[in-house]
Design a protein around this motif. Structure first.
Motif, PDB file in Angstrom:
ATOM      1  N   ILE A  48      36.587  32.685  37.194  1.00 19.59           N
ATOM      2  CA  ILE A  48      35.466  33.616  37.356  1.00 19.59           C
ATOM      3  C   ILE A  48      34.504  33.081  38.411  1.00 19.59           C
ATOM      4  N   ILE A  49      34.156  31.815  38.306  1.00 21.95           N
ATOM      5  CA  ILE A  49      33.203  31.220  39.238  1.00 21.95           C
ATOM      6  C   ILE A  49      33.764  31.196  40.654  1.00 21.95           C
ATOM      7  N   LYS A  50      35.026  30.861  40.813  1.00 20.39           N
ATOM      8  CA  LYS A  50      35.626  30.879  42.152  1.00 20.39           C
ATOM      9  C   LYS A  50      35.550  32.278  42.763  1.00 20.39           C
ATOM     10  N   ASP A  51      35.855  33.286  41.965  1.00 10.90           N
ATOM     11  CA  ASP A  51      35.773  34.663  42.460  1.00 10.90           C
ATOM     12  C   ASP A  51      34.342  35.020  42.848  1.00 10.90           C
ATOM     13  N   LEU A  52      33.382  34.632  42.019  1.00 10.25           N
ATOM     14  CA  LEU A  52      31.986  34.963  42.288  1.00 10.25           C
ATOM     15  C   LEU A  52      31.440  34.220  43.498  1.00 10.25           C
TER      16      LEU A  52
END
Length: 151
Positions: A104-108
């Motif tokens: 999730i964090i990588k995508d964000l």
């Protein structure tokens, strides 16, 4: 758009900083994941046909280590691969809450980078595309994990 960047910042901080002190990190994370999910339904942009540089995730090498300091009690969970196949009670898989949040964090990080460095339209297009095809399932899995874990 301000809400999107603010919500992204509230989630990515757990991967960018170690040992964050908050009274209830899991509740704050859950709140912001739900907010992000909600914001997905309000995406509105005109397609940007410009060619831009690509995001380089390699610049962020400490994310998993920081997540472990912030959510050291996150663990594995069992998930059903096809909830519509009700006759198949054996087809399950192992999930990982830390890995869900990492993805999730990588995508964000990429969405925010595209908004800041490329264009708002490029960032929103990427948000719509990656959310539907990747982020959404990780959010659902992580929210379910938090619900099951915390009762």
């Amino acid at each position: 758009m301000k809400d999107l960047i603010t919500t992204i910042d509230e989630i990515i901080k757990y991967g960018l900083q170690s040992n964050i002190i908050e009274s209830n990190k899991e509740k704050e994370l859950e709140k912001n994941l739900v907010k992000l999910y909600y914001l997905y339904f309000d995406i509105n942009y005109e397609f940007d046909e410009n060619e831009y540089l690509e995001f380089d995730i390699q610049k962020f090498s400490n994310i998993k280590d920081n997540l472990k300091t912030n959510f050291g009690n996150f663990g594995f969970y069992k998930t059903i691969l096809d909830i519509n196949d009700i006759d198949n009670i054996e087809d399950s898989a192992l999930g990982d809450a830390t890995d869900d949040l990492l993805d999730i964090i990588k995508d964000l990080l990429e969405i925010k980078w595209r908004i800041v460095n490329n264009s708002l339209a490029d960032g929103l297009w990427h948000f719509e595309f990656i959310f539907k095809n990747h982020t959404q399932q990780h959010i659902l899995d992580l929210l379910n994990y938090l619900k099951q874990k915390n009762g």
